[in-house]
Design a protein around this motif. Structure first.
Motif, short mmCIF file in Angstrom:
data_model
loop_
_atom_site.label_atom_id
_atom_site.label_comp_id
_atom_site.label_asym_id
_atom_site.label_seq_id
_atom_site.Cartn_x
_atom_site.Cartn_y
_atom_site.Cartn_z
N GLY A 22 52.73 33.45 39.24
CA GLY A 22 51.39 33.41 38.68
C GLY A 22 50.96 34.76 38.13
N GLY A 23 51.26 35.82 38.85
CA GLY A 23 50.93 37.16 38.37
C GLY A 23 51.66 37.50 37.08
N ARG A 24 52.92 37.12 37.01
CA ARG A 24 53.69 37.39 35.78
C ARG A 24 53.12 36.61 34.60
N LEU A 25 52.79 35.34 34.82
CA LEU A 25 52.21 34.54 33.74
C LEU A 25 50.85 35.09 33.30
N LEU A 26 50.06 35.52 34.26
CA LEU A 26 48.75 36.09 33.94
C LEU A 26 48.92 37.38 33.15
N TRP A 27 49.84 38.21 33.57
CA TRP A 27 50.05 39.48 32.91
C TRP A 27 50.60 39.28 31.49
N GLY A 30 50.22 36.60 29.40
CA GLY A 30 49.40 35.97 28.37
C GLY A 30 48.04 35.54 28.83
N GLY A 31 47.67 35.85 30.04
CA GLY A 31 46.38 35.41 30.54
C GLY A 31 45.25 36.36 30.19
N GLU A 32 44.08 35.89 30.29
CA GLU A 32 42.88 36.70 30.06
C GLU A 32 42.42 37.24 31.40
N LEU A 33 42.74 38.50 31.67
CA LEU A 33 42.43 39.10 32.96
C LEU A 33 40.93 39.09 33.26
N SER A 34 40.12 39.34 32.24
CA SER A 34 38.67 39.38 32.48
C SER A 34 38.13 38.00 32.86
N GLU A 35 38.65 36.95 32.22
CA GLU A 35 38.20 35.60 32.56
C GLU A 35 38.63 35.20 33.97
N VAL A 36 39.83 35.59 34.36
CA VAL A 36 40.30 35.30 35.70
C VAL A 36 39.48 36.06 36.73
N ALA A 37 39.14 37.31 36.43
CA ALA A 37 38.33 38.11 37.35
C ALA A 37 36.95 37.49 37.54
N VAL A 38 36.34 37.02 36.46
CA VAL A 38 35.03 36.37 36.55
C VAL A 38 35.14 35.09 37.37
N TRP A 39 36.19 34.31 37.13
CA TRP A 39 36.38 33.06 37.87
C TRP A 39 36.57 33.34 39.35
N LEU A 40 37.38 34.34 39.70
CA LEU A 40 37.60 34.68 41.11
C LEU A 40 36.32 35.18 41.77
N ALA A 41 35.56 36.00 41.06
CA ALA A 41 34.28 36.48 41.62
C ALA A 41 33.34 35.30 41.85
N GLY A 42 33.29 34.37 40.90
CA GLY A 42 32.46 33.19 41.08
C GLY A 42 32.90 32.33 42.26
N ALA A 43 34.20 32.22 42.46
CA ALA A 43 34.71 31.46 43.59
C ALA A 43 34.32 32.10 44.91
N ILE A 44 34.36 33.42 44.98
CA ILE A 44 33.98 34.12 46.20
C ILE A 44 32.49 33.93 46.48
N VAL A 45 31.67 34.07 45.45
CA VAL A 45 30.22 33.90 45.62
C VAL A 45 29.91 32.46 46.03
N LEU A 46 30.56 31.49 45.39
CA LEU A 46 30.33 30.09 45.73
C LEU A 46 30.74 29.80 47.17
#
Length: 142
Positions: free
Chosen positions: A17-22, A24-40
Motif C-alpha cells: 500500500g505504501g509503494r502504491l501510494l508513493w 501514484g497516490g495523492e498524499l494530501s488526500e490520504v492525509a486528510v482522509w486519515l485525519a478525518g477517520a481519527i476524528v470520527l
C-alpha cells in the motif's frame, strides 16, 4: 507461529500500500482522509461504544445484546457510503434501494435477537456454556 505469519502478511500489505501510494497516490488526500477517520473514531464512535457498553452492563442478556450491537454497528458502517450517497439520475450507479435494504437487515437482526431471547426465557435458564468457556472456580483448601 501463526501469529508471526499473519503479522508478516500484514507488514507485506502495508508495504504494498505504501509503494502504491508513493507511486501514484495523492498524499494530501490520504492525509486528510486519515485525519478525518481519527476524528470520527475518537470523537464519535468510541464514546458511543463506551456509552452503549455502560448502558448494557447491567442487562441480564448483555452478551447477546453486545453481539447484536456489534453486528448492527458493523453492518451500518459498511452500508454508510451508499446510504449517504446523493441521489443520482443514473440508476445504474447505485441500482438498489439501500436505505430499505439496510432497514430490512436491521429488522432481521432485531427479530433474530427477539427469537433468541424468547427461546431463552421459555427454557428458563441461561444458555449452556461449553466447559472450555466456563470460568474456573478456585477452591480454597483448608
Amino acid at each position: 507461529m501463526m501469529r508471526y505469519a499473519v503479522g508478516a502478511f500484514g507488514v507485506l500489505l502495508i508495504a504494498i500500500g505504501g509503494r502504491l501510494l508513493w507511486a501514484g497516490g495523492e498524499l494530501s488526500e490520504v492525509a486528510v482522509w486519515l485525519a478525518g477517520a481519527i476524528v470520527l473514531h475518537d470523537g464519535l464512535i468510541a464514546p458511543f461504544v463506551l456509552t452503549a457498553g455502560l448502558l448494557v452492563a447491567s442487562v441480564p442478556a448483555r452478551g447477546l445484546i453486545r453481539g447484536v450491537l456489534i453486528v448492527a454497528g458493523a453492518l451500518t458502517a459498511i452500508a454508510l457510503p451508499p446510504l449517504l450517497a446523493p441521489v443520482r439520475r443514473n440508476p445504474s450507479v447505485l441500482p438498489l434501494d439501500y436505505p430499505r435494504n439496510w432497514l430490512l437487515a436491521m429488522a432481521a437482526i432485531a427479530i433474530a435477537t427477539a427469537l433468541i431471547l424468547t427461546a431463552r426465557a421459555l427454557r428458563g435458564r441461561r444458555p449452556h456454556r461449553p466447559s472450555w468457556l466456563r470460568t474456573p472456580r478456585l477452591h480454597r483448601h483448608r
